[in-house]
Motif scaffolding. Structure first.
Motif, short mmCIF file in Angstrom:
data_model
loop_
_atom_site.label_atom_id
_atom_site.label_comp_id
_atom_site.label_asym_id
_atom_site.label_seq_id
_atom_site.Cartn_x
_atom_site.Cartn_y
_atom_site.Cartn_z
N LYS A 1 -21.68 -23.77 119.29
CA LYS A 1 -21.35 -25.19 119.24
C LYS A 1 -21.10 -25.63 117.80
O LYS A 1 -20.15 -26.36 117.52
N VAL A 2 -21.96 -25.20 116.89
CA VAL A 2 -21.80 -25.55 115.48
C VAL A 2 -20.51 -24.96 114.94
O VAL A 2 -19.77 -25.61 114.19
N LYS A 3 -20.22 -23.73 115.33
CA LYS A 3 -18.99 -23.08 114.88
C LYS A 3 -17.76 -23.84 115.39
O LYS A 3 -16.78 -24.02 114.64
N ARG A 4 -17.80 -24.29 116.64
CA ARG A 4 -16.66 -25.03 117.19
C ARG A 4 -16.44 -26.34 116.44
O ARG A 4 -15.30 -26.74 116.18
N VAL A 5 -17.54 -27.03 116.10
CA VAL A 5 -17.41 -28.27 115.34
C VAL A 5 -16.81 -27.99 113.96
O VAL A 5 -15.90 -28.69 113.51
N GLY A 6 -17.31 -26.93 113.29
CA GLY A 6 -16.78 -26.56 111.99
C GLY A 6 -15.31 -26.21 112.04
O GLY A 6 -14.52 -26.62 111.19
N THR A 7 -14.92 -25.45 113.08
CA THR A 7 -13.52 -25.07 113.25
C THR A 7 -12.65 -26.29 113.55
O THR A 7 -11.54 -26.41 113.05
N GLY A 8 -13.19 -27.20 114.37
CA GLY A 8 -12.45 -28.42 114.69
C GLY A 8 -12.20 -29.26 113.46
O GLY A 8 -11.09 -29.77 113.24
N LEU A 9 -13.24 -29.42 112.62
CA LEU A 9 -13.09 -30.19 111.39
C LEU A 9 -12.10 -29.51 110.44
O LEU A 9 -11.27 -30.17 109.81
N LEU A 10 -12.20 -28.18 110.35
CA LEU A 10 -11.28 -27.45 109.47
C LEU A 10 -9.84 -27.56 109.98
O LEU A 10 -8.91 -27.68 109.17
N SER A 11 -9.68 -27.56 111.29
CA SER A 11 -8.34 -27.73 111.86
C SER A 11 -7.78 -29.11 111.53
O SER A 11 -6.59 -29.26 111.22
N PHE A 12 -8.65 -30.12 111.58
CA PHE A 12 -8.21 -31.48 111.25
C PHE A 12 -7.85 -31.58 109.77
O PHE A 12 -6.90 -32.27 109.39
N VAL A 13 -8.64 -30.87 108.92
CA VAL A 13 -8.31 -30.81 107.50
C VAL A 13 -6.93 -30.21 107.31
O VAL A 13 -6.12 -30.70 106.51
N TRP A 14 -6.63 -29.14 108.07
CA TRP A 14 -5.33 -28.49 107.98
C TRP A 14 -4.21 -29.46 108.38
O TRP A 14 -3.15 -29.50 107.74
N VAL A 15 -4.46 -30.26 109.41
CA VAL A 15 -3.46 -31.25 109.84
C VAL A 15 -3.21 -32.27 108.74
O VAL A 15 -2.05 -32.58 108.41
N LEU A 16 -4.29 -32.80 108.14
CA LEU A 16 -4.14 -33.79 107.07
C LEU A 16 -3.46 -33.18 105.85
O LEU A 16 -2.62 -33.82 105.20
N GLN A 17 -3.83 -31.94 105.53
CA GLN A 17 -3.17 -31.27 104.42
C GLN A 17 -1.69 -31.08 104.69
O GLN A 17 -0.86 -31.23 103.79
N THR A 18 -1.36 -30.74 105.94
CA THR A 18 0.04 -30.54 106.31
C THR A 18 0.83 -31.85 106.18
O THR A 18 1.97 -31.86 105.69
N VAL A 19 0.21 -32.96 106.59
CA VAL A 19 0.84 -34.27 106.44
C VAL A 19 1.06 -34.57 104.96
O VAL A 19 2.15 -35.00 104.55
N TYR A 20 0.01 -34.36 104.17
CA TYR A 20 0.09 -34.61 102.73
C TYR A 20 1.17 -33.75 102.10
O TYR A 20 1.98 -34.22 101.28
N LEU A 21 1.21 -32.46 102.49
CA LEU A 21 2.21 -31.54 101.96
C LEU A 21 3.61 -31.97 102.38
O LEU A 21 4.56 -31.93 101.59
N GLY A 22 3.75 -32.40 103.65
CA GLY A 22 5.04 -32.85 104.14
C GLY A 22 5.56 -34.06 103.38
O GLY A 22 6.75 -34.14 103.06
#
Length: 277
Positions: free
Chosen positions: A32-53
């Protein structure tokens, strides 16, 4: 270049939060902790992608990127690779260390970029960097303090039980098992916070350009603090040491924290600004 605002803050803080969950999973495997961490990291990737775009769009007339933007792209690639590794290889410890490095690169990118403005307009970028650095360090110290109190209670109750010296106070204390577990959880929270604070401290020194600060007593002693708690976790997870010995080590580690917080501040050039009114 997009000016710094809530998007940048969200990326940094969510990135730090994802690392806390990943460290917790590394220290004590929990899906469960790993899924939360992965979810947050995935959201970070989305925000980074937006920022990069947005930055790519601002460069639509030219594909020449600055050094700061190159660092951001590098950080984005590290997050992308780590998410791929989570899916394919499932090497959580490697993913954690890759992202600690990526977090440092991202912080260096944001806080060294003169075109990135702080969220609070009456601050400069260094003020915000130091604010985040100190906030993480203080939170880690708070977690270590809670852990030390629990270890002290553990040793008190253990001695009373061993001597069969019963008292009403003993009935108000949690069980030895609970105190040992909660002390361990507090260290799991505090250790990655301190690691991130040190990473931002390294970024600040890199921006300042004074390499001698790496030998500052506060910096050196902070590394000893981190090493002490890493060894605590190693004893708990790998050597399977629990109980009185681990509680005693935890208290010894907190003594180093106290030395770090009080004594080294008196001789530190890096942190003398903390005491300024």
């Amino acid at each position: 270049m997009v000016t710094k605002g809530w998007l940048v803050d969200a990326i940094l803080y969510l990135y730090a939060l994802s690392l806390l969950f990943y460290f917790s999973d590394v220290a004590h495997a929990n899906r469960k902790v790993k899924r939360v961490g992965t979810g947050l990291l995935s959201f970070v990737w989305v925000l980074q992608t937006v920022y990069l775009g947005l930055n790519v769009y601002s460069h639509r007339a030219s594909w020449v990127f600055s050094g700061s933007e190159t660092l951001f792209l590098f950080s984005w690639l590290l997050v992308t690779i780590s998410l791929f590794m989570v899916r394919v290889f499932r090497i959580e410890l490697l993913v954690f260390f890759i992202n600690v490095f990526g977090f440092g690169v991202l912080a260096l990118n944001f806080f060294s970029n003169p075109r990135v403005s702080p969220t609070l307009h009456n601050w400069n970028v260094n003020d915000e960097l130091l604010f985040v650095h100190v906030s993480l360090a203080i939170c880690s110290y708070a977690a270590f303090a809670v852990s030390a109190v629990l270890s002290g209670m553990y040793l008190f109750l253990h001695r009373k039980l061993k001597a069969k010296d019963w008292s009403p106070t003993m009935k108000r204390l949690p069980s030895l098992e609970k105190m040992d577990r909660y002390a361990y959880i507090s260290v799991i929270i505090g250790a990655p916070l301190l690691l991130l604070a040190l990473a931002l401290g390294v970024v600040w020194i890199a921006i300042d350009g004074n390499r001698q600060l790496f030998l500052d007593p506060k910096v050196v002693n902070s590394l000893f603090v981190l090493a002490a708690y890493v060894f605590y976790l190693y004893q708990r997870r790998s050597l399977r040491i629990e109980g009185r010995k681990l509680a005693a080590w935890n208290l010894a580690a907190f003594v180093i924290v106290v030395i770090n917080f009080i004594v080294t501040d008196l001789v530190s050039e890096f942190h003398d600004w903390i005491w300024m009114g």
